[in-house]
Design a protein around this motif. Structure first.
Motif, PDB file in Angstrom:
ATOM      1  N   VAL A  43      46.566  47.045  35.564  1.00 33.98           N
ATOM      2  CA  VAL A  43      46.161  46.319  34.353  1.00 33.98           C
ATOM      3  C   VAL A  43      46.475  47.155  33.115  1.00 33.98           C
ATOM      4  N   GLU A  44      46.178  48.444  33.166  1.00 33.03           N
ATOM      5  CA  GLU A  44      46.482  49.306  32.023  1.00 33.03           C
ATOM      6  C   GLU A  44      47.981  49.319  31.730  1.00 33.03           C
ATOM      7  N   VAL A  45      48.797  49.387  32.777  1.00 32.31           N
ATOM      8  CA  VAL A  45      50.239  49.384  32.571  1.00 32.31           C
ATOM      9  C   VAL A  45      50.675  48.093  31.876  1.00 32.31           C
ATOM     10  N   MET A  46      50.183  46.950  32.354  1.00 32.56           N
ATOM     11  CA  MET A  46      50.558  45.677  31.727  1.00 32.56           C
ATOM     12  C   MET A  46      50.111  45.628  30.274  1.00 32.56           C
ATOM     13  N   GLN A  47      48.914  46.130  29.980  1.00 33.90           N
ATOM     14  CA  GLN A  47      48.424  46.136  28.607  1.00 33.90           C
ATOM     15  C   GLN A  47      49.263  47.049  27.719  1.00 33.90           C
ATOM     16  N   ILE A  48      49.640  48.209  28.257  1.00 31.50           N
ATOM     17  CA  ILE A  48      50.476  49.140  27.495  1.00 31.50           C
ATOM     18  C   ILE A  48      51.846  48.531  27.224  1.00 31.50           C
ATOM     19  N   LEU A  49      52.447  47.927  28.248  1.00 32.78           N
ATOM     20  CA  LEU A  49      53.755  47.297  28.064  1.00 32.78           C
ATOM     21  C   LEU A  49      53.702  46.215  26.999  1.00 32.78           C
ATOM     22  N   LYS A  50      52.674  45.399  27.031  1.00 34.95           N
ATOM     23  CA  LYS A  50      52.592  44.310  26.052  1.00 34.95           C
ATOM     24  C   LYS A  50      52.447  44.846  24.635  1.00 34.95           C
ATOM     25  N   ARG A  93      43.551  39.527  42.169  1.00 37.79           N
ATOM     26  CA  ARG A  93      43.306  38.308  41.385  1.00 37.79           C
ATOM     27  C   ARG A  93      42.739  38.649  40.011  1.00 37.79           C
ATOM     28  N   GLU A  94      41.821  39.608  39.971  1.00 36.78           N
ATOM     29  CA  GLU A  94      41.243  39.994  38.685  1.00 36.78           C
ATOM     30  C   GLU A  94      42.291  40.638  37.785  1.00 36.78           C
ATOM     31  N   ALA A  95      43.167  41.443  38.370  1.00 34.62           N
ATOM     32  CA  ALA A  95      44.230  42.063  37.576  1.00 34.62           C
ATOM     33  C   ALA A  95      45.116  40.995  36.949  1.00 34.62           C
ATOM     34  N   ALA A  96      45.494  39.996  37.743  1.00 36.26           N
ATOM     35  CA  ALA A  96      46.318  38.910  37.219  1.00 36.26           C
ATOM     36  C   ALA A  96      45.592  38.154  36.118  1.00 36.26           C
ATOM     37  N   ALA A  97      44.325  37.862  36.339  1.00 36.99           N
ATOM     38  CA  ALA A  97      43.546  37.104  35.357  1.00 36.99           C
ATOM     39  C   ALA A  97      43.434  37.850  34.035  1.00 36.99           C
ATOM     40  N   ARG A  98      43.396  39.156  34.090  1.00 41.31           N
ATOM     41  CA  ARG A  98      43.206  39.958  32.884  1.00 41.31           C
ATOM     42  C   ARG A  98      44.496  40.198  32.106  1.00 41.31           C
ATOM     43  N   ALA A  99      45.649  40.280  32.795  1.00 38.30           N
ATOM     44  CA  ALA A  99      46.811  40.772  32.062  1.00 38.30           C
ATOM     45  C   ALA A  99      48.146  40.106  32.378  1.00 38.30           C
ATOM     46  N   ALA A 100      48.286  39.371  33.488  1.00 35.55           N
ATOM     47  CA  ALA A 100      49.586  38.796  33.836  1.00 35.55           C
ATOM     48  C   ALA A 100      49.848  37.511  33.050  1.00 35.55           C
ATOM     49  N   ASP A 101      51.104  37.099  33.050  1.00 41.78           N
ATOM     50  CA  ASP A 101      51.491  35.820  32.437  1.00 41.78           C
ATOM     51  C   ASP A 101      51.695  34.736  33.488  1.00 41.78           C
ATOM     52  N   VAL A 102      52.333  35.097  34.599  1.00 39.46           N
ATOM     53  CA  VAL A 102      52.630  34.149  35.672  1.00 39.46           C
ATOM     54  C   VAL A 102      52.046  34.701  36.963  1.00 39.46           C
ATOM     55  N   TYR A 103      51.159  33.949  37.579  1.00 40.82           N
ATOM     56  CA  TYR A 103      50.564  34.371  38.848  1.00 40.82           C
ATOM     57  C   TYR A 103      51.380  33.788  39.995  1.00 40.82           C
ATOM     58  N   LEU A 104      51.936  34.681  40.818  1.00 38.29           N
ATOM     59  CA  LEU A 104      52.766  34.271  41.937  1.00 38.29           C
ATOM     60  C   LEU A 104      51.959  34.243  43.224  1.00 38.29           C
ATOM     61  N   MET A 105      52.215  33.233  44.044  1.00 43.94           N
ATOM     62  CA  MET A 105      51.563  33.189  45.352  1.00 43.94           C
ATOM     63  C   MET A 105      52.580  32.945  46.443  1.00 43.94           C
ATOM     64  N   TRP A 106      52.211  33.343  47.656  1.00 40.17           N
ATOM     65  CA  TRP A 106      53.049  33.146  48.825  1.00 40.17           C
ATOM     66  C   TRP A 106      52.684  31.832  49.510  1.00 40.17           C
ATOM     67  N   PRO A 107      53.481  31.399  50.474  1.00 44.46           N
ATOM     68  CA  PRO A 107      53.238  30.106  51.121  1.00 44.46           C
ATOM     69  C   PRO A 107      51.860  30.025  51.773  1.00 44.46           C
TER      70      PRO A 107
END
Length: 352
Positions: free
Chosen positions: A130-137, A181-195
């Protein structure tokens, strides 16, 4: 149906076969082979292509992305980044430089990885991600950085190199565990899931919407799945069976065990799907046999063009706006999908 992004997959991590579990020197990861997959996907009309990453197999993703970028003119690159192996400000500069070469066509798949040879517990590892995603943004949005986190303490001026848009490229991210899931909810743009089964996919979408809302955010959704499309369902099933015709159980077990994510919650769920079916089909046109010879995404949509299209549209109806598809061999299956299904889809790059 509304437009969706349709991506293919370039096998940078020695994951291309005619027969699963049977290495073929002609399909081994090399610049030339993976380049040909990317160029075939661009010619076929795909919007984006995933460049996977792993430090144990295949070729380096970032170097490959830099080399292939100048050879493409339309397709986006979805570059996978193992963030445990990077220093965020340097990663931001690499991303900005690549995006410049691509004239704004870069997207990024964030992987919550360990450092090679080290193992971090799930909660702190995802917190670091999450920190990495926040720093990148912050950096890639052209803003001064004053980040005082648990894992990184950085104070930097705005960068000298920016993306074409002046904004951070879309960050795609997947993971099934509560921490992921929490990491995605906090910082991702697109949440990817598998089949997974349709009810399970809907439950994940509902859960992720609620988690993102709790952080005052919204997410877009993507779906990573293999495909086997032929002119008839019988031909598609025969092609699927042929993929496994030279695989023995011990070889399949060994392939899965050496994967870097072999013990993750998502991988275990893929195994559950395989175990819950006698003929390999966990629901209509969703075949789990492909997971016998690979870790990670372990199922394929198998059928004729109408059936494959209907399945993808059913996922769209649940909220999927991006598909990352693949098939074996990758170049040949990309061509089949591009001829039989893609022209019937309304698609284009996902706009964040």
């Amino acid at each position: 149906m509304s437009a969706c992004e349709v991506s293919w997959f370039s096998a940078l991590c020695d994951d291309d076969y005619e027969f699963l579990g049977q290495p073929d020197p002609a399909l081994k990861s090399s610049f030339e082979h993976c380049r040909n997959i990317v160029l075939a996907a661009e010619k076929g009309g795909f919007d984006n292509i995933l460049l996977p990453s792993g430090y144990a197999l295949g070729i380096d993703t970032t170097i490959f992305a830099g080399a292939i970028a100048a050879l493409t003119s339309r397709i986006r690159l979805l570059m996978a980044v193992r963030v445990g192996e990077t220093w965020p400000p340097q990663l931001a500069r690499q991303i900005a430089t690549l995006d410049r070469i691509l004239q704004g066509r870069l997207t990024v798949n964030i992987i919550s990885s360990d450092m090679p040879g080290e193992t971090m517990a799930s909660a702190p590892r995802y917190a670091r991600t999450v920190e990495v995603m926040q720093i990148l943004k912050t950096i890639l949005n052209g803003e001064p950085l004053d980040h005082q986190g648990e894992h990184y303490k950085l104070k930097l001026d705005p960068p000298g190199v920016t993306t074409m848009s002046g904004k951070c490229p879309p960050l795609y991210f997947g993971g099934l565990s509560p921490d992921a899931r929490e990491a995605a909810a906090r910082a991702a743009d697109v949440y990817l899931m598998w089949p997974d089964t349709m009810p399970a996919v809907q439950a994940i979408v509902d859960d992720m919407k609620a988690r993102a809302a709790a952080h005052g955010r919204t997410l877009r959704f993507g779906y990573r799945v293999h495909v086997v499309v032929r002119e008839t369902e019988a031909e598609a099933r025969t092609a699927a069976d042929r993929l496994l015709s030279k695989l023995d159980a011990a070889t399949g077990d060994a392939i899965r065990a050496k994967s870097l994510d072999s013990q993750s919650v998502g991988v275990k769920r893929q195994a559950e799907l395989r175990e819950n079916t006698s003929d390999g089909y966990v629901e209509d046109n969703l075949w789990t046999g492909i997971g016998r010879a690979r870790s990670g995404c372990g199922a394929a949509i198998v059928g004729d063009p109408d059936q494959v299209l209907a399945k993808l549209q059913a996922y769209q109806a649940m909220g999927m706006e991006a598909f990352i598809l693949s098939g074996y061999p990758h170049a040949a299956e990309a061509d089949l999908f591009a001829r039989h299904v893609l022209p019937r889809m309304t698609h284009g790059p996902l706009v964040i």
